[in-house]
Design a protein around this motif. Structure first.
Motif, PDB file in Angstrom:
ATOM      1  N   MET A 153       0.795  -1.113   0.114  1.00  0.00           N
ATOM      2  CA  MET A 153      -0.054   0.147   0.116  1.00  0.00           C
ATOM      3  C   MET A 153       0.839   1.094  -0.066  1.00  0.00           C
ATOM      4  O   MET A 153       0.513   2.261  -0.486  1.00  0.00           O
ATOM      5  CB  MET A 153      -0.873  -0.095   1.010  1.00  0.00           C
ATOM      6  CG  MET A 153      -1.934  -0.884   1.009  1.00  0.00           C
ATOM      7  SD  MET A 153      -3.402  -0.706   2.204  1.00  0.00           S
ATOM      8  CE  MET A 153      -3.855   0.812   2.352  1.00  0.00           C
ATOM      9  N   ASP A 154       2.125   1.078   0.652  1.00  0.00           N
ATOM     10  CA  ASP A 154       2.883   2.491   0.595  1.00  0.00           C
ATOM     11  C   ASP A 154       3.475   2.808  -0.798  1.00  0.00           C
ATOM     12  O   ASP A 154       3.799   3.919  -0.957  1.00  0.00           O
ATOM     13  CB  ASP A 154       4.125   2.259   1.580  1.00  0.00           C
ATOM     14  CG  ASP A 154       3.642   2.333   3.091  1.00  0.00           C
ATOM     15  OD1 ASP A 154       2.573   2.725   3.299  1.00  0.00           O
ATOM     16  OD2 ASP A 154       4.324   1.784   4.097  1.00  0.00           O
ATOM     17  N   LYS A 155       3.207   1.636  -1.525  1.00  0.00           N
ATOM     18  CA  LYS A 155       3.865   2.033  -2.909  1.00  0.00           C
ATOM     19  C   LYS A 155       2.810   2.852  -3.951  1.00  0.00           C
ATOM     20  O   LYS A 155       2.985   3.273  -4.908  1.00  0.00           O
ATOM     21  CB  LYS A 155       4.217   0.722  -3.760  1.00  0.00           C
ATOM     22  CG  LYS A 155       5.508   0.147  -3.309  1.00  0.00           C
ATOM     23  CD  LYS A 155       5.710  -1.333  -3.852  1.00  0.00           C
ATOM     24  CE  LYS A 155       7.104  -1.681  -3.162  1.00  0.00           C
ATOM     25  NZ  LYS A 155       7.422  -2.808  -3.855  1.00  0.00           N
ATOM     26  N   LEU A 156       1.455   3.107  -3.300  1.00  0.00           N
ATOM     27  CA  LEU A 156       0.350   3.565  -4.093  1.00  0.00           C
ATOM     28  C   LEU A 156       0.520   5.023  -3.925  1.00  0.00           C
ATOM     29  O   LEU A 156       1.122   5.438  -3.007  1.00  0.00           O
ATOM     30  CB  LEU A 156      -1.038   3.212  -3.436  1.00  0.00           C
ATOM     31  CG  LEU A 156      -1.461   1.935  -3.614  1.00  0.00           C
ATOM     32  CD1 LEU A 156      -2.797   1.526  -2.869  1.00  0.00           C
ATOM     33  CD2 LEU A 156      -1.645   1.528  -5.061  1.00  0.00           C
TER      34      LEU A 156
ATOM     35  N   ALA B 141      -0.514   9.035  -3.308  1.00  0.00           N
ATOM     36  CA  ALA B 141      -1.464   9.368  -2.268  1.00  0.00           C
ATOM     37  C   ALA B 141      -2.806   9.156  -2.754  1.00  0.00           C
ATOM     38  O   ALA B 141      -3.560   8.878  -1.833  1.00  0.00           O
ATOM     39  CB  ALA B 141      -1.200  10.851  -2.009  1.00  0.00           C
ATOM     40  N   LYS B 142      -3.187   9.668  -3.819  1.00  0.00           N
ATOM     41  CA  LYS B 142      -4.838   9.658  -3.887  1.00  0.00           C
ATOM     42  C   LYS B 142      -5.389   8.339  -4.095  1.00  0.00           C
ATOM     43  O   LYS B 142      -6.508   8.330  -3.650  1.00  0.00           O
ATOM     44  CB  LYS B 142      -5.052  10.433  -5.197  1.00  0.00           C
ATOM     45  CG  LYS B 142      -4.574   9.868  -6.617  1.00  0.00           C
ATOM     46  CD  LYS B 142      -4.852  10.608  -7.832  1.00  0.00           C
ATOM     47  CE  LYS B 142      -4.227   9.991  -9.131  1.00  0.00           C
ATOM     48  NZ  LYS B 142      -4.487  10.903 -10.172  1.00  0.00           N
ATOM     49  N   TYR B 143      -4.564   7.438  -4.385  1.00  0.00           N
ATOM     50  CA  TYR B 143      -4.996   5.927  -4.206  1.00  0.00           C
ATOM     51  C   TYR B 143      -4.938   5.632  -2.897  1.00  0.00           C
ATOM     52  O   TYR B 143      -5.784   4.736  -2.691  1.00  0.00           O
ATOM     53  CB  TYR B 143      -4.419   5.212  -5.401  1.00  0.00           C
ATOM     54  CG  TYR B 143      -4.645   5.481  -6.818  1.00  0.00           C
ATOM     55  CD1 TYR B 143      -5.936   6.045  -7.543  1.00  0.00           C
ATOM     56  CD2 TYR B 143      -3.564   5.508  -7.746  1.00  0.00           C
ATOM     57  CE1 TYR B 143      -5.841   6.484  -8.688  1.00  0.00           C
ATOM     58  CE2 TYR B 143      -3.584   5.928  -9.125  1.00  0.00           C
ATOM     59  CZ  TYR B 143      -4.812   6.313  -9.473  1.00  0.00           C
ATOM     60  OH  TYR B 143      -4.952   6.676 -10.877  1.00  0.00           O
ATOM     61  N   TYR B 144      -3.856   5.772  -2.484  1.00  0.00           N
ATOM     62  CA  TYR B 144      -3.764   5.299  -1.212  1.00  0.00           C
ATOM     63  C   TYR B 144      -4.764   5.623  -0.027  1.00  0.00           C
ATOM     64  O   TYR B 144      -5.446   4.919   0.835  1.00  0.00           O
ATOM     65  CB  TYR B 144      -2.434   5.600  -0.414  1.00  0.00           C
ATOM     66  CG  TYR B 144      -2.067   5.241   0.848  1.00  0.00           C
ATOM     67  CD1 TYR B 144      -1.367   4.072   1.255  1.00  0.00           C
ATOM     68  CD2 TYR B 144      -2.339   5.924   2.103  1.00  0.00           C
ATOM     69  CE1 TYR B 144      -0.977   3.929   2.583  1.00  0.00           C
ATOM     70  CE2 TYR B 144      -2.343   5.525   3.436  1.00  0.00           C
ATOM     71  CZ  TYR B 144      -1.487   4.426   3.506  1.00  0.00           C
ATOM     72  OH  TYR B 144      -1.462   3.941   4.965  1.00  0.00           O
ATOM     73  N   SER B 145      -5.368   6.984  -0.272  1.00  0.00           N
ATOM     74  CA  SER B 145      -6.190   7.386   0.693  1.00  0.00           C
ATOM     75  C   SER B 145      -7.421   6.750   0.518  1.00  0.00           C
ATOM     76  O   SER B 145      -8.395   6.471   1.408  1.00  0.00           O
ATOM     77  CB  SER B 145      -6.356   9.027   0.650  1.00  0.00           C
ATOM     78  OG  SER B 145      -6.559   9.402  -0.760  1.00  0.00           O
ATOM     79  N   VAL B 146      -7.905   6.372  -0.720  1.00  0.00           N
ATOM     80  CA  VAL B 146      -9.261   5.690  -1.092  1.00  0.00           C
ATOM     81  C   VAL B 146      -9.190   4.286  -0.521  1.00  0.00           C
ATOM     82  O   VAL B 146     -10.228   3.775   0.254  1.00  0.00           O
ATOM     83  CB  VAL B 146      -9.593   5.732  -2.405  1.00  0.00           C
ATOM     84  CG1 VAL B 146     -10.851   4.933  -2.919  1.00  0.00           C
ATOM     85  CG2 VAL B 146      -9.700   7.351  -3.284  1.00  0.00           C
ATOM     86  N   VAL B 147      -8.265   3.412  -0.840  1.00  0.00           N
ATOM     87  CA  VAL B 147      -8.087   2.236  -0.187  1.00  0.00           C
ATOM     88  C   VAL B 147      -7.936   2.091   1.296  1.00  0.00           C
ATOM     89  O   VAL B 147      -8.486   1.403   1.740  1.00  0.00           O
ATOM     90  CB  VAL B 147      -6.803   1.545  -0.772  1.00  0.00           C
ATOM     91  CG1 VAL B 147      -6.358   0.010   0.009  1.00  0.00           C
ATOM     92  CG2 VAL B 147      -6.767   1.400  -2.276  1.00  0.00           C
TER      93      VAL B 147
ATOM     94  N   LEU C 240      -3.646  -1.383  -9.834  1.00  0.00           N
ATOM     95  CA  LEU C 240      -2.103  -1.022  -9.617  1.00  0.00           C
ATOM     96  C   LEU C 240      -1.646  -2.028  -8.558  1.00  0.00           C
ATOM     97  O   LEU C 240      -0.485  -2.278  -8.818  1.00  0.00           O
ATOM     98  CB  LEU C 240      -1.910   0.440  -9.057  1.00  0.00           C
ATOM     99  CG  LEU C 240      -0.563   1.161  -8.842  1.00  0.00           C
ATOM    100  CD1 LEU C 240       0.016   1.161 -10.342  1.00  0.00           C
ATOM    101  CD2 LEU C 240      -0.888   2.687  -8.664  1.00  0.00           C
ATOM    102  N   LEU C 241      -2.451  -2.230  -7.553  1.00  0.00           N
ATOM    103  CA  LEU C 241      -1.991  -3.348  -6.628  1.00  0.00           C
ATOM    104  C   LEU C 241      -1.822  -4.465  -7.121  1.00  0.00           C
ATOM    105  O   LEU C 241      -0.789  -5.384  -6.988  1.00  0.00           O
ATOM    106  CB  LEU C 241      -3.043  -3.397  -5.482  1.00  0.00           C
ATOM    107  CG  LEU C 241      -3.046  -2.312  -4.531  1.00  0.00           C
ATOM    108  CD1 LEU C 241      -4.330  -2.294  -3.763  1.00  0.00           C
ATOM    109  CD2 LEU C 241      -1.715  -2.063  -3.733  1.00  0.00           C
ATOM    110  N   LYS C 242      -2.549  -4.970  -8.315  1.00  0.00           N
ATOM    111  CA  LYS C 242      -2.248  -6.189  -8.896  1.00  0.00           C
ATOM    112  C   LYS C 242      -0.775  -6.258  -9.658  1.00  0.00           C
ATOM    113  O   LYS C 242      -0.145  -7.118  -9.538  1.00  0.00           O
ATOM    114  CB  LYS C 242      -3.417  -6.279  -9.762  1.00  0.00           C
ATOM    115  CG  LYS C 242      -3.660  -7.913 -10.351  1.00  0.00           C
ATOM    116  CD  LYS C 242      -4.913  -7.854 -11.182  1.00  0.00           C
ATOM    117  CE  LYS C 242      -4.971  -9.213 -11.494  1.00  0.00           C
ATOM    118  NZ  LYS C 242      -6.279  -9.499 -12.319  1.00  0.00           N
TER     119      LYS C 242
ATOM    120  N   CYS D 235       5.364  -6.873 -11.991  1.00  0.00           N
ATOM    121  CA  CYS D 235       5.376  -6.459 -13.392  1.00  0.00           C
ATOM    122  C   CYS D 235       5.446  -4.817 -13.227  1.00  0.00           C
ATOM    123  O   CYS D 235       4.552  -4.349 -12.693  1.00  0.00           O
ATOM    124  CB  CYS D 235       4.128  -6.948 -14.298  1.00  0.00           C
ATOM    125  SG  CYS D 235       3.911  -8.679 -14.320  1.00  0.00           S
ATOM    126  N   GLY D 236       6.262  -4.425 -14.276  1.00  0.00           N
ATOM    127  CA  GLY D 236       6.245  -3.112 -14.484  1.00  0.00           C
ATOM    128  C   GLY D 236       6.461  -2.390 -12.947  1.00  0.00           C
ATOM    129  O   GLY D 236       5.811  -1.992 -12.316  1.00  0.00           O
TER     130      GLY D 236
END
Length: 178
Positions: A116-119, A121-127, A161-163, A169-170
């Protein structure tokens, strides 16, 4: 044409008579005002599509049919919300996480935090809101001051993105600070 008007009048009478009762049933299942309102709306849409017309709106058969529809709509929403909140890395395809061993839970939680730390900020906050805090889409939108559609889209993108991160990959390495 008269048949369509009769169906509309039937739905209107059902709405006036049962809307609050349906909301109560939905709220008892979902424990969320917004989701209960959504369940009532879905139930009435199903009712309209079914073209059911009871002779007496107050009959036991009509009441039971409507209660069944609201229960099913509420359960469908509950199940959808539950699936929405499960992160992709708990799926069977990611065998790094083993739910069957209680002693592995701390290690799993640490791995989850690292991912999760790799997300961004905008995605991290939603998750964080939807999965960790277990907020609904509506509550998340309110907390983050963004639209519900934006919450859904960010959550969808975060899962993808988490997947990608989980599969390695990538080499996506953007941090939350960005």
């Amino acid at each position: 044409m008269n048949e369509k008007r009769a169906s509309i009048r039937f739905i209107e009478r059902c709405y006036k008579l049962y809307e609050q009762k349906m909301y109560h049933v939905a709220y008892c299942i979902l424990r969320d005002e917004g989701l209960a309102e959504d369940a009532v709306q879905e139930a009435f849409l199903k009712l309209m599509k079914s073209n059911v017309d009871f002779k007496d709106v107050k009959s036991d058969e009509c009441k039971q049919y409507i209660i069944t529809i609201i229960k099913h709509a509420s359960i469908d929403i509950y199940n959808r919300k539950k699936r929405e909140q499960e992160l992709i890395f708990f799926s069977d395809e990611n065998s790094d996480f083993d739910r069957s061993k209680p002693e592995a839970l701390d290690e799993q939680q640490q791995q989850i935090r690292e991912v999760m730390d790799k997300l961004p900020a905008k995605y991290y906050s939603v998750v964080n809101c939807m999965v960790v805090k277990e907020l609904s889409v509506k509550e998340t939108a309110k907390e983050l001051s963004i639209s519900e559609d934006n919450v859904r889209k960010r959550f969808e993108r975060a899962k993808l993105l988490l997947k990608t991160i989980m599969k390695g990959c990538g080499g996506y390495e953007e941090s939350r600070a960005v």
